[in-house]
Design an enzyme around this catalytic site. Structure first.
Site, short mmCIF file in Angstrom:
data_model
loop_
_atom_site.label_atom_id
_atom_site.label_comp_id
_atom_site.label_asym_id
_atom_site.label_seq_id
_atom_site.Cartn_x
_atom_site.Cartn_y
_atom_site.Cartn_z
CG HIS A 173 7.48 4.60 0.82
ND1 HIS A 173 7.16 5.67 1.64
CD2 HIS A 173 7.53 3.51 1.63
CE1 HIS A 173 7.05 5.24 2.89
NE2 HIS A 173 7.25 3.93 2.91
CG HIS B 54 -0.13 0.21 2.51
ND1 HIS B 54 0.51 -0.84 3.15
CD2 HIS B 54 0.15 1.33 3.22
CE1 HIS B 54 1.15 -0.37 4.21
NE2 HIS B 54 0.95 0.95 4.28
#
Length: 178
Positions: A120, A37
């Site tokens: 990220h 995620h």
């Protein structure tokens, strides 16, 4: 007391590409693909009443869907690397969504997130892995690229305290529309 954060789920085609980054780094603890995620806002351990207020506030966000690109591999921790991640290319829509959530959380009385937003996807956690091994890994995979990835919703995740890598549970989903 739930531990909450908001994020963007990674679609199956991008998950498949990210799993290709697994391996080749002895001592790495690879994140399970179902837990990939992009964290938007870490909320933390909060009481049920505050969690309800957070969920209601997030439901007021109105933003259109957008595309993201994953581009490159990075590491957090410098000389003592602790995390390998796929970088998210700059996207104004992503930054605006994150900033709106940050403002909402502060309006609810939560402290500001002390970390600068650095979007990220964590692929591995590291402990005691030499920086030289990480540098070799990144050199071999630094050209990683995936996208565009369509973002049509963001979610409110919960996790166990101190688990550091899942499992994460989607508590609420908020569609992006317009």
């Amino acid at each position: 007391m739930p531990r909450l954060f908001t994020g963007i789920e990674i679609p199956p085609d991008a998950v498949a590409m990210l799993t290709g980054l697994r391996g080749g780094l002895p001592g790495a603890r690879w994140i399970d693909p179902e837990n990939y995620h992009i964290t938007l806002r870490f909320i933390g351990d909060i009481d049920g009443r505050t969690a309800h207020s957070v969920a209601e506030a997030l439901d007021r966000i109105r933003r259109p869907p957008f595309d993201l690109t994953l581009s490159g591999i990075g590491v957090f921790g410098g000389r003592k690397p602790h995390c390998v991640f796929a970088q998210v290319a700059p996207a104004p829509q992503l930054s605006a969504l994150q900033a709106e959530q940050e403002r909402m959380m502060q309006m609810l009385g939560l402290p500001p997130d002390p970390r600068k937003f650095a979007p990220h996807v964590t692929v591995a956690r590291l402990k005691g892995v030499p920086a030289s091994a990480v540098a070799t890994y990144i050199e071999a995979r630094g050209g990683f690229r995936c996208g565009p990835v369509r973002v049509e919703r963001f979610v409110l995740f919960s996790s166990r305290s101190g688990s550091g890598g899942g499992p994460y549970v989607v508590e609420e989903a908020y569609p992006l529309e317009g």
